[in-house]
Design an enzyme around this catalytic site. Sequence first.
Site, PDB file in Angstrom:
ATOM      1  N   ASP A 242       9.420  20.952  11.648  1.00 18.70           N
ATOM      2  CA  ASP A 242       9.314  21.740  13.059  1.00 18.70           C
ATOM      3  C   ASP A 242       9.856  22.905  13.183  1.00 18.70           C
ATOM      4  O   ASP A 242      11.154  22.946  12.898  1.00 18.70           O
ATOM      5  CB  ASP A 242       9.662  20.587  14.198  1.00 18.70           C
ATOM      6  CG  ASP A 242       8.787  19.451  14.576  1.00 18.70           C
ATOM      7  OD1 ASP A 242       7.804  19.500  13.900  1.00 18.70           O
ATOM      8  OD2 ASP A 242       9.137  18.628  15.617  1.00 18.70           O
TER       9      ASP A 242
ATOM     10  N   LYS B  70       0.513  20.896  17.363  1.00 20.84           N
ATOM     11  CA  LYS B  70       0.249  19.510  18.088  1.00 20.84           C
ATOM     12  C   LYS B  70      -0.610  19.904  19.156  1.00 20.84           C
ATOM     13  O   LYS B  70      -0.586  20.856  20.044  1.00 20.84           O
ATOM     14  CB  LYS B  70       1.351  18.864  18.488  1.00 20.84           C
ATOM     15  CG  LYS B  70       2.326  18.501  17.554  1.00 20.84           C
ATOM     16  CD  LYS B  70       3.751  17.857  18.156  1.00 20.84           C
ATOM     17  CE  LYS B  70       4.835  17.876  17.246  1.00 20.84           C
ATOM     18  NZ  LYS B  70       4.544  16.590  16.237  1.00 20.84           N
TER      19      LYS B  70
ATOM     20  N   GLY C 216      12.817  13.395  18.425  1.00 20.43           N
ATOM     21  CA  GLY C 216      13.842  13.956  19.241  1.00 20.43           C
ATOM     22  C   GLY C 216      15.099  12.993  19.567  1.00 20.43           C
ATOM     23  O   GLY C 216      16.049  13.522  20.403  1.00 20.43           O
TER      24      GLY C 216
ATOM     25  N   GLY D 166      12.703  10.777  14.029  1.00 19.83           N
ATOM     26  CA  GLY D 166      14.149  10.546  13.977  1.00 19.83           C
ATOM     27  C   GLY D 166      14.681  10.890  12.553  1.00 19.83           C
ATOM     28  O   GLY D 166      15.997  10.456  12.391  1.00 19.83           O
TER      29      GLY D 166
ATOM     30  N   SER E 217      13.536  17.718  15.238  1.00 20.50           N
ATOM     31  CA  SER E 217      14.647  18.288  15.529  1.00 20.50           C
ATOM     32  C   SER E 217      15.717  18.504  14.724  1.00 20.50           C
ATOM     33  O   SER E 217      16.651  19.111  14.957  1.00 20.50           O
ATOM     34  CB  SER E 217      14.811  17.629  17.085  1.00 20.50           C
ATOM     35  OG  SER E 217      13.971  17.372  17.846  1.00 20.50           O
TER      36      SER E 217
END
Lengths: 308, 179
Positions: free
Chosen positions: A38, A95, A167, A228, A250
């Site tokens: 990302d 996305k 996240g 995750g 993230s």
Amino acid sequence: METMEKNGYINSSNGARTGTYTVKAGLAQMLKGGVIMDVVTPEQARIAEEAGACAVMALERVPADIRKEGGVSRMSDPQVIRAIKEAVTIPVMAKARIGHFVEAQILEALGIDYIDESEVLTPADENNHIDKHNFTVPFVCGCRNLGEALRRIAEGAAMIRTKGEAGTGNVVEAVRHARSVLGEVRRISTMSADERYAYARDIQAPVELVNETATLGRLPVVNFAAGGVATPADAALMMQLGLDGVFVGSGIFKSGAPAKRAHAIVQAVTHFNDAEVLAEVSEDLGEPMVGINLDTLSEPEKMAHRGW
Amino acid sequence: MRRADQLGKLDGLIIPGGESTTMGLVAERWGLVNPLRRWVSQGRPVWGTCAGLILLADRATGQKRDGQPLLGGLNVSVDRNFFGSQRDSFEAELEVAGWDAPSPAVFIRAPAVIETGPDVEVLAEWTDPDGNAVQVAVRQSHILGTAFHPELSGDLRWHRLFLNMVEAGAATQVNRSGP
């Protein structure tokens, strides 16, 4: 001149067929064994490319910030996506909201290489996903179990990923979803044909896809881990469980030393079975993203429940 | 093949599709670039498809900003993303020199050969809708390069061609070590 066919488009002058399922699923094959990161700026995209990412996901906000800031989360500003596309030569994904086929049309017009119909954004339709057969651009979709994966493939998804819990920096949900999908694939591989009809009904998936999966002994499309993953060890864990590659959201740019961590996660996915390499690349990576324990999240706060 | 010490056990090497920047960076990080260059320069059989073709080319355009490590050996210029983004990826039937039936080919964000040296044999060309022809399958003695993915179309004639090259290569190796 291109004319639409049942499976993609055909060019009348040289016979080239674009947007076929082979071409869509083929790009995912090329991403296997890789890491998709990302990114929210062209600079981050360059860091990801230099670290060896096989693709980037262009976003306005990473999932950790979406979670923190709340509100409705939508497709990113095309300006952000264009700038990121110009900065790198590797494939760029973006996305769209679940069921928002117009956001998908816009992303296709921007020349995006892959669309993630993602539960990380606020769903636009609480019953239907996008009919992905209608697009030349391929789609990746999230799943928690085999039924969900096969429903998405029936709708035209050319790549699947676990949902995990985006996240959070907590890999537990990605592991749960990977174990569920891979375990169910192992189970149907030992079932007789008549048992598979009942099983397909129970998991609400087309029996043809259940049979194809059973014969192959794996999903008929490439299957990545997502949601995750924060450390090289997390990434290698997902690979050893049997997934084809890893999305890191993230986990990289919310950590202390993004470039170093990005590099380490790429090496960990390449050498996922080599503990000595994993030890070497896990050294001195600075602070990982803080992370959230999932028992502190209420059920409505979990993104994985989005999608049907 | 992930480590240099594994190269010694091989008779032929296939560098498959994927992201050439990723493959180049990983090869660099683990000290594979020079062993692989040696492999190619010693005349050992090697086949690059798509990203693999880019890595084997002596010259590549359209690379990422700081460039990328190439192995080289194949005397051609490659345009890294000649066919554009995924929207432009396609399937087609290719006419191949000396083959009876056309070959089904899958091009995924594919490169194209835009210039070949005198020692390079062109096996297949592709003509875009504007009538421009580029080379998409080439061979230079022990090096085979294809811009498309025979591993996706399942046309085993490409695999057979390479296996013949490997067999020929193994025979030369035996001769070399002979009396």
